[in-house]
Design an enzyme around this catalytic site. Structure first.
Site, PDB file in Angstrom:
ATOM      1  N   HIS A 107       0.836  -1.213   0.000  1.00 52.18           N
ATOM      2  CA  HIS A 107       0.000   0.000   0.000  1.00 52.18           C
ATOM      3  C   HIS A 107       0.865   1.256   0.000  1.00 52.18           C
ATOM      4  CE1 HIS A 107      -3.341   2.703   1.091  1.00 52.18           C
ATOM      5  NE2 HIS A 107      -2.458   3.270   1.902  1.00 52.18           N
ATOM      6  N   GLU A 108       1.891   1.274   0.834  1.00 51.71           N
ATOM      7  CA  GLU A 108       2.774   2.441   0.864  1.00 51.71           C
ATOM      8  C   GLU A 108       3.550   2.575  -0.450  1.00 51.71           C
ATOM      9  OE1 GLU A 108       2.167   4.461   3.072  1.00 51.71           O
ATOM     10  OE2 GLU A 108       1.012   3.095   4.331  1.00 51.71           O
ATOM     11  N   HIS A 111       1.537   4.507  -2.869  1.00 52.28           N
ATOM     12  CA  HIS A 111       1.687   5.964  -2.792  1.00 52.28           C
ATOM     13  C   HIS A 111       2.947   6.425  -3.541  1.00 52.28           C
ATOM     14  CE1 HIS A 111      -1.684   6.636  -0.240  1.00 52.28           C
ATOM     15  NE2 HIS A 111      -1.199   5.944   0.781  1.00 52.28           N
TER      16      HIS A 111
END
Length: 237
Positions: A107-108, A111
């Site tokens: 998920h990071e 980004h």
């Protein structure tokens, strides 16, 4: 002398119901993400990769070479910092080999990928950070000052500042959902997770997304309460 009973008497304010609803939403979302992460933290990934290893592989797969993966202290303190180009993974993610750890790490990375491709909502969120920070810091002081000195303009300014902070939270929603969607697709396509693991990761990231949804809902309820309490003060002053 101004009167601050807001038409509800000295001891009963029915708008507190909105505060209670907001508190319950926050508690529920927090409990959900913690329980879901804890559950899938006990599920070891079939590849045996750690969160950090998965992050490095995902970044390389997208041709991203200027982002560093590093460990940070704390629990669920994971975040991507576009200023330093770092994917920061918490102790429960960086060196752990669970489905949950890999999902959060991915998920990071989502980004970082958004930053790399110039994802518009991410750029917009970054642009309003200064205004949102000001709104978050000064909204309630302005409202309190307005109440103390009995001047409606201060209260109205406080409400507008609060709205700026809320706007940041609203823009955050598509950023977070998109990062999770990118993470799940890449984990599957890169063979880091597969089959049931992908579905489990989707549950972890879905629970995490609920915290952002809850935050927006809480702020909306708080804004509604402010408008109920102070929206008609101009005509009453």
């Amino acid at each position: 002398m101004p009167y601050y009973g807001y038409g509800y008497g000295m001891f009963f304010d029915p708008t507190y119901i909105l505060v209670i609803i907001g508190a319950l939403l926050s508690l529920w979302a927090s409990a959900r993400v913690n329980s879901t992460f804890k559950k899938y933290s006990r599920v070891r990934s079939m590849t045996g990769m750690t969160g950090a290893e998965a992050a490095e592989r995902l970044l390389r797969s997208q041709g991203i070479t200027d982002v560093t993966v590093r460990a940070v202290q704390g629990s669920l303190t994971d975040h991507y910092d576009p200023r330093t180009k770092t994917v920061n993974l918490s102790e429960a993610v960086y060196g752990q080999r669970s489905v949950a750890a890999i999902g959060v790490a991915a998920h990071e990375c989502g980004h970082a990928i958004q930053d790399n491709v110039g994802y518009v909502p991410l750029k917009l969120r970054g642009a309003i950070v200064p205004a949102a920070n000001i709104g978050s810091m000064l909204s309630w002081p302005m409202i309190v000052i307005g109440l103390i000195i009995g001047m409606t303009p201060f209260i109205q300014l406080g409400i507008w500042l609060f709205t700026l902070a809320l706007a940041f939270q609203v823009i955050t929603l598509p950023v977070e959902f998109n990062a999770s969607a990118r993470a799940v697709r890449l984990l599957d396509s890169q063979g880091i997770l597969g089959g049931e693991e992908v579905r489990e990761t989707r549950k972890v990231l879905g629970a995490a997304a609920l915290t952002y949804v809850a935050a927006v809902a809480v702020s909306l309820l708080q804004l509604l309460r402010l408008l109920i309490l102070f929206g008609g003060r101009r005509g009453n002053d």
